[in-house]
Scaffold this motif. Structure first.
Motif, PDB file in Angstrom:
ATOM      1  N   ALA A 234      45.990  43.865  46.010  1.00 48.32           N
ATOM      2  CA  ALA A 234      44.959  43.535  45.022  1.00 48.32           C
ATOM      3  C   ALA A 234      44.717  42.031  44.967  1.00 48.32           C
ATOM      4  CB  ALA A 234      45.383  44.061  43.650  1.00 48.32           C
ATOM      5  N   ALA A 235      45.777  41.233  45.048  1.00 47.94           N
ATOM      6  CA  ALA A 235      45.634  39.781  44.979  1.00 47.94           C
ATOM      7  C   ALA A 235      44.842  39.257  46.175  1.00 47.94           C
ATOM      8  CB  ALA A 235      47.013  39.127  44.917  1.00 47.94           C
ATOM      9  N   CYS A 236      45.164  39.740  47.374  1.00 46.48           N
ATOM     10  CA  CYS A 236      44.453  39.276  48.567  1.00 46.48           C
ATOM     11  C   CYS A 236      42.981  39.689  48.533  1.00 46.48           C
ATOM     12  CB  CYS A 236      45.134  39.826  49.815  1.00 46.48           C
ATOM     13  SG  CYS A 236      46.782  39.162  50.117  1.00 46.48           S
ATOM     14  N   LEU A 237      42.712  40.920  48.131  1.00 43.42           N
ATOM     15  CA  LEU A 237      41.327  41.389  48.076  1.00 43.42           C
ATOM     16  C   LEU A 237      40.543  40.671  46.982  1.00 43.42           C
ATOM     17  CD1 LEU A 237      41.873  45.220  48.624  1.00 43.42           C
ATOM     18  CD2 LEU A 237      40.972  43.552  50.261  1.00 43.42           C
ATOM     19  N   ALA A 238      41.200  40.386  45.848  1.00 44.64           N
ATOM     20  CA  ALA A 238      40.521  39.637  44.783  1.00 44.64           C
ATOM     21  C   ALA A 238      40.204  38.217  45.245  1.00 44.64           C
ATOM     22  CB  ALA A 238      41.401  39.611  43.538  1.00 44.64           C
ATOM     23  N   TYR A 239      41.109  37.613  46.006  1.00 47.31           N
ATOM     24  CA  TYR A 239      40.828  36.276  46.542  1.00 47.31           C
ATOM     25  C   TYR A 239      39.597  36.321  47.443  1.00 47.31           C
ATOM     26  CZ  TYR A 239      41.565  31.765  48.830  1.00 47.31           C
ATOM     27  OH  TYR A 239      41.399  30.484  49.308  1.00 47.31           O
ATOM     28  N   LEU A 240      39.542  37.304  48.345  1.00 44.89           N
ATOM     29  CA  LEU A 240      38.404  37.417  49.256  1.00 44.89           C
ATOM     30  C   LEU A 240      37.117  37.681  48.484  1.00 44.89           C
ATOM     31  CD1 LEU A 240      37.273  37.605  52.120  1.00 44.89           C
ATOM     32  CD2 LEU A 240      37.855  40.037  52.110  1.00 44.89           C
ATOM     33  N   GLY A 241      37.168  38.562  47.478  1.00 44.76           N
ATOM     34  CA  GLY A 241      35.968  38.831  46.695  1.00 44.76           C
ATOM     35  C   GLY A 241      35.475  37.597  45.964  1.00 44.76           C
ATOM     36  N   CYS A 242      36.391  36.845  45.392  1.00 40.45           N
ATOM     37  CA  CYS A 242      36.009  35.617  44.697  1.00 40.45           C
ATOM     38  C   CYS A 242      35.421  34.607  45.675  1.00 40.45           C
ATOM     39  CB  CYS A 242      37.237  35.042  43.990  1.00 40.45           C
ATOM     40  SG  CYS A 242      36.905  33.617  42.942  1.00 40.45           S
ATOM     41  N   LEU A 243      36.006  34.519  46.873  1.00 37.51           N
ATOM     42  CA  LEU A 243      35.506  33.580  47.870  1.00 37.51           C
ATOM     43  C   LEU A 243      34.095  33.955  48.322  1.00 37.51           C
ATOM     44  CD1 LEU A 243      36.732  31.101  49.312  1.00 37.51           C
ATOM     45  CD2 LEU A 243      37.298  32.611  51.220  1.00 37.51           C
ATOM     46  N   ARG A 244      33.859  35.236  48.514  1.00 35.82           N
ATOM     47  CA  ARG A 244      32.516  35.669  48.923  1.00 35.82           C
ATOM     48  C   ARG A 244      31.498  35.425  47.812  1.00 35.82           C
ATOM     49  NH1 ARG A 244      32.124  38.135  53.634  1.00 35.82           N
ATOM     50  NH2 ARG A 244      33.986  39.019  54.638  1.00 35.82           N
TER      51      ARG A 244
END
Length: 472
Positions: A234-244
């Motif tokens: 969840a942390a890695c995917l949330a980071y990617l979503g925030c970056l996008r």
């Protein structure tokens, strides 16, 4: 003939028993439901196993004295402290109660034998899981000091009533507050690793959401490693979503993907990793090895899940771009970021605000010294870790003596921020892409730093604590 008659009688008796059992049905059998879930660890109801609850504990039977000693040690072990401190607490209470106590302490269990000169009593107690609760450690140290002063006037039941109050105390922080603390800590961690505002902001969101999910899963008593894996993903995917999302407004934002490692660093088990080294330094091999194995298992699960997510969504652990800040600004920001990072980790360990702030001061000074030694004195990161950990131990010793906080509740959180989570992840990442030389380099550097951190604390402890300095 007598033997044949005996065998025949036994056969008839067995047949009669089987026939009788076949006709026996439990009352309300049609309405009885067999439970589908059974607890793997049965709860010990301490007040129900007492022989003489209203008798002064010093005059009670050895079994009741053992229940007091073992429960105190188990509650301290539940706080995540090392075996030396658990055994020290049990010995101090045993001296007050007039018994000799020998104990073997592991990560989640205690095997204890109490001897009062005439009788002996042995028992084994265990925890359902492991964790960290620095406030529990603090309260149990205060409890031990109170027992040393007034314990001869307590009944057996009063001992257990006092421990009931400590055991039933809820955590200081709600799940959202723990998530916010981990978000701030990991964002600070990213800055200390060389990241900028974009990496810090995305790591803040990823770590906060990931640790919130982990806390909710732990509160529901879900299995430990599932909590680790789900929260890291969840942390890695949330980071990617925030970056996008940022890339829609900031050109080039997608080039700052390296900070996703910082979003998952809240799962690095710094407390058991450090206490394992301290246990090994005191020759508590059973506890030290079990703690090290547990910490390594969590790290392996976390880094493998992070690598799997990263390889699926194409995230790469590249180097951070230089920030271009002057050295004085870097020094000041390192102090601030180290304080916030250690304070956040202390909140995750359930430290009260005063205790977390004290650990933050020790960590800010020690970690900034470590980083400055690497950047401006040319010291290797491994040697700097040794100096930084020893400095943290000395500062924490001075603070603990003034504020009466447990030393371990200050020292370990203050150097958790020095644990090389970035190195550990890069080792697994390069292993996953079969870059063996790079994987070995990062793994060896991580192991060296992890070994030097408890060594530094042990040096500080030897210099400042006479009780810890000696074998007995």
């Amino acid at each position: 003939m007598d033997r044949e008659r005996t065998d025949r009688d036994l056969a008839h008796a067995a047949a009669g028993i089987r026939e009788a059992i076949s006709h026996v049905r439990p009352p309300h059998a049609r309405h009885t439901r067999v439970p589908h879930h059974h607890d793997n660890h049965m709860e010990v109801r301490w007040h129900e196993v007492l022989d003489e609850g209203d008798v002064l504990a010093v005059h009670a039977r050895v079994a009741d004295k053992s229940s007091i000693i073992c429960r105190a040690g188990l509650m301290l072990l539940a706080g995540g402290t090392g075996s030396w401190r658990v055994r020290d607490c049990m010995n101090k209470i045993a001296e007050v109660l007039g018994v000799t106590c020998t104990a073997s302490v592991s990560l989640t269990s205690i095997e204890c034998t109490c001897i009062d000169g005439r009788d002996s009593f042995s028992e084994v107690v265990s925890l359902t899981t492991t964790g960290v609760n620095t406030e529990r450690i603090w309260h149990m140290e205060r409890f031990t000091r109170a027992v040393q002063r007034y314990g001869r006037t307590f009944t057996v039941r009063q001992f257990h009533d006092l421990m009931d109050g400590i055991e039933r105390k809820r955590g200081n922080y709600a799940p959202w507050a723990v998530g916010l603390a981990s978000a701030a800590a990991c964002a600070s961690f990213v800055f200390l690793l060389g990241g900028g505002p974009i990496e810090m902001g995305c790591a803040f969101v990823g770590a906060g959401l990931g640790n919130l999910i982990r806390r909710i899963m732990l509160d529901r008593r879900l299995t430990h490693f599932a909590c680790v894996g789900v929260s890291v993903a969840a942390a890695c995917l949330a980071y990617l979503g925030c970056l996008r999302l940022l890339s829609l407004f900031i050109p080039g934002a997608l080039e700052h993907e390296a900070g996703y490692i910082g979003a998952m660093l809240f799962v690095i088990p710094g407390f058991p990793l450090i206490t394992s080294g301290l246990d090994l330094a005191k020759l508590d091999l059973r506890s030290g090895i079990e703690r090290a194995v547990y910490a390594i298992t969590v790290i392996v699960v976390a880094t493998l899940i992070a690598w799997l997510v990263a390889s699926t969504v194409q995230l790469y652990p590249d180097e951070f771009d230089p920030l271009g800040l002057p050295s004085t600004a870097v020094l000041a920001l390192r102090l601030v970021a180290s304080f916030i990072g250690v304070f956040g980790f202390s909140v995750m360990f359930n430290s009260p605000v005063r205790l977390a702030a004290a650990a933050g001061v020790a960590g800010a000074l020690a970690n900034t010294l470590r980083l400055e030694l690497v950047d401006f004195a040319g010291m290797s990161p491994e040697a700097a870790a040794l100096v930084g950990a020893a400095c943290a131990g000395l500062i924490a010793s001075a603070i603990a003596s003034r504020l009466r906080f447990p030393r371990i509740s200050l020292t370990v959180p203050s150097i958790v921020i020095m644990v090389p989570g970035l190195y550990m992840y890069r080792a697994v990442y390069y292993m996953g892409v079969f870059a063996v030389a790079d994987a070995m380099e990062w793994a060896i550097r991580a192991v060296m730093i992890v070994l030097f951190l408890p060594m530094g604390l042990a040096i500080a402890r030897i210099l400042t604590d006479p009780e810890w300095r000696h074998c007995s």
